[in-house]
Design a protein around this motif. Sequence first.
Motif, PDB file in Angstrom:
ATOM      1  N   THR A 111      -7.527 -11.258  -1.651  1.00 29.75           N
ATOM      2  CA  THR A 111      -6.385 -11.314  -1.375  1.00 29.75           C
ATOM      3  C   THR A 111      -5.857 -11.579  -0.021  1.00 29.75           C
ATOM      4  N   ILE A 112      -5.123 -12.270   0.333  1.00 25.27           N
ATOM      5  CA  ILE A 112      -5.003 -13.295   0.860  1.00 25.27           C
ATOM      6  C   ILE A 112      -3.623 -12.829   1.705  1.00 25.27           C
ATOM      7  N   TYR A 113      -2.567 -12.609   0.951  1.00 29.02           N
ATOM      8  CA  TYR A 113      -1.341 -11.871   1.293  1.00 29.02           C
ATOM      9  C   TYR A 113      -0.480 -11.384  -0.027  1.00 29.02           C
ATOM     10  N   ASP A 114      -0.390 -10.096   0.500  1.00 33.41           N
ATOM     11  CA  ASP A 114       0.488  -9.100  -1.386  1.00 33.41           C
ATOM     12  C   ASP A 114       1.684  -9.215  -0.591  1.00 33.41           C
ATOM     13  N   PHE A 115       2.619  -9.413   0.276  1.00 34.26           N
ATOM     14  CA  PHE A 115       3.855  -8.675  -0.089  1.00 34.26           C
ATOM     15  C   PHE A 115       3.901  -7.556   0.290  1.00 34.26           C
ATOM     16  N   GLY A 116       3.560  -6.672   0.492  1.00 32.23           N
ATOM     17  CA  GLY A 116       3.353  -4.905   0.595  1.00 32.23           C
ATOM     18  C   GLY A 116       2.995  -4.751  -0.363  1.00 32.23           C
ATOM     19  N   ARG A 117       2.374  -4.826  -1.118  1.00 32.26           N
ATOM     20  CA  ARG A 117       2.843  -4.184  -2.493  1.00 32.26           C
ATOM     21  C   ARG A 117       1.169  -2.994  -2.357  1.00 32.26           C
ATOM     22  N   THR A 118      -0.080  -3.832  -1.588  1.00 35.75           N
ATOM     23  CA  THR A 118      -0.693  -2.644  -1.574  1.00 35.75           C
ATOM     24  C   THR A 118      -0.448  -1.387  -0.936  1.00 35.75           C
ATOM     25  N   ASP A 119      -0.207  -1.861   0.352  1.00 37.58           N
ATOM     26  CA  ASP A 119       0.572  -0.963   1.130  1.00 37.58           C
ATOM     27  C   ASP A 119       1.648   0.046   0.683  1.00 37.58           C
ATOM     28  N   ALA A 120       2.497  -0.213  -0.123  1.00 39.26           N
ATOM     29  CA  ALA A 120       3.512   0.516  -0.647  1.00 39.26           C
ATOM     30  C   ALA A 120       3.488   1.289  -1.299  1.00 39.26           C
ATOM     31  N   ALA A 121       1.604   0.920  -2.481  1.00 39.67           N
ATOM     32  CA  ALA A 121       0.750   1.599  -3.201  1.00 39.67           C
ATOM     33  C   ALA A 121       0.180   3.147  -2.784  1.00 39.67           C
ATOM     34  N   VAL A 122      -0.607   2.833  -2.056  1.00 45.54           N
ATOM     35  CA  VAL A 122      -1.464   3.632  -0.565  1.00 45.54           C
ATOM     36  C   VAL A 122      -0.098   4.073  -0.785  1.00 45.54           C
ATOM     37  N   ARG A 123       0.911   4.312   0.063  1.00 48.89           N
ATOM     38  CA  ARG A 123       1.712   4.895   0.787  1.00 48.89           C
ATOM     39  C   ARG A 123       2.643   6.299  -0.817  1.00 48.89           C
ATOM     40  N   GLN A 124       2.272   4.814  -1.839  1.00 45.55           N
ATOM     41  CA  GLN A 124       3.310   6.447  -2.680  1.00 45.55           C
ATOM     42  C   GLN A 124       2.486   7.252  -3.650  1.00 45.55           C
ATOM     43  N   ALA A 125       0.753   7.350  -3.317  1.00 45.01           N
ATOM     44  CA  ALA A 125      -0.432   7.500  -4.224  1.00 45.01           C
ATOM     45  C   ALA A 125      -0.399   8.691  -2.541  1.00 45.01           C
ATOM     46  N   GLN A 126      -0.057   8.699  -1.237  1.00 56.05           N
ATOM     47  CA  GLN A 126      -0.314   9.860  -0.409  1.00 56.05           C
ATOM     48  C   GLN A 126       1.628  10.687  -0.729  1.00 56.05           C
ATOM     49  N   ASP A 127       1.788   9.821  -0.297  1.00 51.23           N
ATOM     50  CA  ASP A 127       3.437  11.119  -0.686  1.00 51.23           C
ATOM     51  C   ASP A 127       3.155  11.878  -2.258  1.00 51.23           C
ATOM     52  N   ASN A 128       2.804  11.048  -3.342  1.00 53.02           N
ATOM     53  CA  ASN A 128       2.361  11.941  -4.671  1.00 53.02           C
ATOM     54  C   ASN A 128       1.261  13.101  -4.495  1.00 53.02           C
ATOM     55  N   ALA A 129       0.137  12.522  -3.449  1.00 53.56           N
ATOM     56  CA  ALA A 129      -0.740  13.783  -3.310  1.00 53.56           C
ATOM     57  C   ALA A 129      -0.298  15.204  -2.394  1.00 53.56           C
ATOM     58  N   GLN A 130       0.863  14.606  -1.338  1.00 56.86           N
ATOM     59  CA  GLN A 130       1.312  15.662  -0.494  1.00 56.86           C
ATOM     60  C   GLN A 130       2.227  16.840  -1.003  1.00 56.86           C
ATOM     61  N   VAL A 131       3.175  16.702  -1.922  1.00 55.95           N
ATOM     62  CA  VAL A 131       4.383  16.463  -3.457  1.00 55.95           C
ATOM     63  C   VAL A 131       3.539  18.132  -3.950  1.00 55.95           C
ATOM     64  N   LEU A 132       1.746  17.104  -4.420  1.00 60.73           N
ATOM     65  CA  LEU A 132       0.979  18.301  -5.282  1.00 60.73           C
ATOM     66  C   LEU A 132       0.545  19.497  -4.373  1.00 60.73           C
ATOM     67  N   ARG A 133       0.251  18.494  -2.937  1.00 69.15           N
ATOM     68  CA  ARG A 133      -0.089  20.106  -2.000  1.00 69.15           C
ATOM     69  C   ARG A 133       1.006  20.791  -1.397  1.00 69.15           C
ATOM     70  N   ARG A 134       1.921  20.373  -1.245  1.00 69.49           N
ATOM     71  CA  ARG A 134       3.264  21.047  -1.362  1.00 69.49           C
ATOM     72  C   ARG A 134       3.791  22.441  -1.989  1.00 69.49           C
ATOM     73  N   THR A 135       4.038  21.702  -3.880  1.00 74.45           N
ATOM     74  CA  THR A 135       3.412  22.598  -5.061  1.00 74.45           C
ATOM     75  C   THR A 135       2.817  23.497  -4.981  1.00 74.45           C
ATOM     76  N   LEU A 136       1.502  23.396  -5.391  1.00 70.85           N
ATOM     77  CA  LEU A 136       0.701  24.382  -4.469  1.00 70.85           C
ATOM     78  C   LEU A 136       1.076  25.460  -3.230  1.00 70.85           C
ATOM     79  N   GLU A 137       1.542  24.817  -2.698  1.00 75.47           N
ATOM     80  CA  GLU A 137       1.955  25.884  -1.532  1.00 75.47           C
ATOM     81  C   GLU A 137       3.015  27.254  -1.928  1.00 75.47           C
ATOM     82  N   ILE A 138       3.293  26.320  -2.859  1.00 72.99           N
ATOM     83  CA  ILE A 138       4.505  26.803  -3.297  1.00 72.99           C
ATOM     84  C   ILE A 138       4.732  27.482  -4.133  1.00 72.99           C
TER      85      ILE A 138
END
Length: 138
Positions: A111-138
């Motif tokens: 892929t030469i350029y994907d208009f930020g779609r991959t970065d957005a998917a990575v950020r969303q997956a990281q955010d979801n993992a962070q939400v799961l960690r905080r839910t476990l802590e609570i």
Amino acid sequence: MNVFHIASALLISSVGLAQNPAATVPTDLRTLVQQANANYPVLKQQQEQIRAGELRVDIARTAMRPNVNLNGSYAYITPVPQFAVPLNGQEVVAKLAPNHSLNGNVSVGQTIYDFGRTDAAVRQAQDNAQVLRRTLEI
């Protein structure tokens, strides 16, 4: 009557602990609480969801890597269509297809350029993992 005794015992023990802040929790009780936390099915399920969320981050990052495909095939054909051609007084047999047929190809795509779609998917997956960690802590 039994529930009343249990409730009053808990109330008296909580008042006693509130009056003496230096009171320590008995090691047996601490051990039981740790075992309950370690063996509680919902907590185990949340830990597995965190692991799955971290894997989703890695999967989202794979979109930045090249795609490599390798394909191969083999075919044996019999009988082969053929015909005879007279050439210089001799009969030459010409086959229309080989008996053994090998095919193979390799393709590489990046892929030469994907208009930020991959970065957005990575950020969303990281955010979801962070939400799961905080839910476990609570």
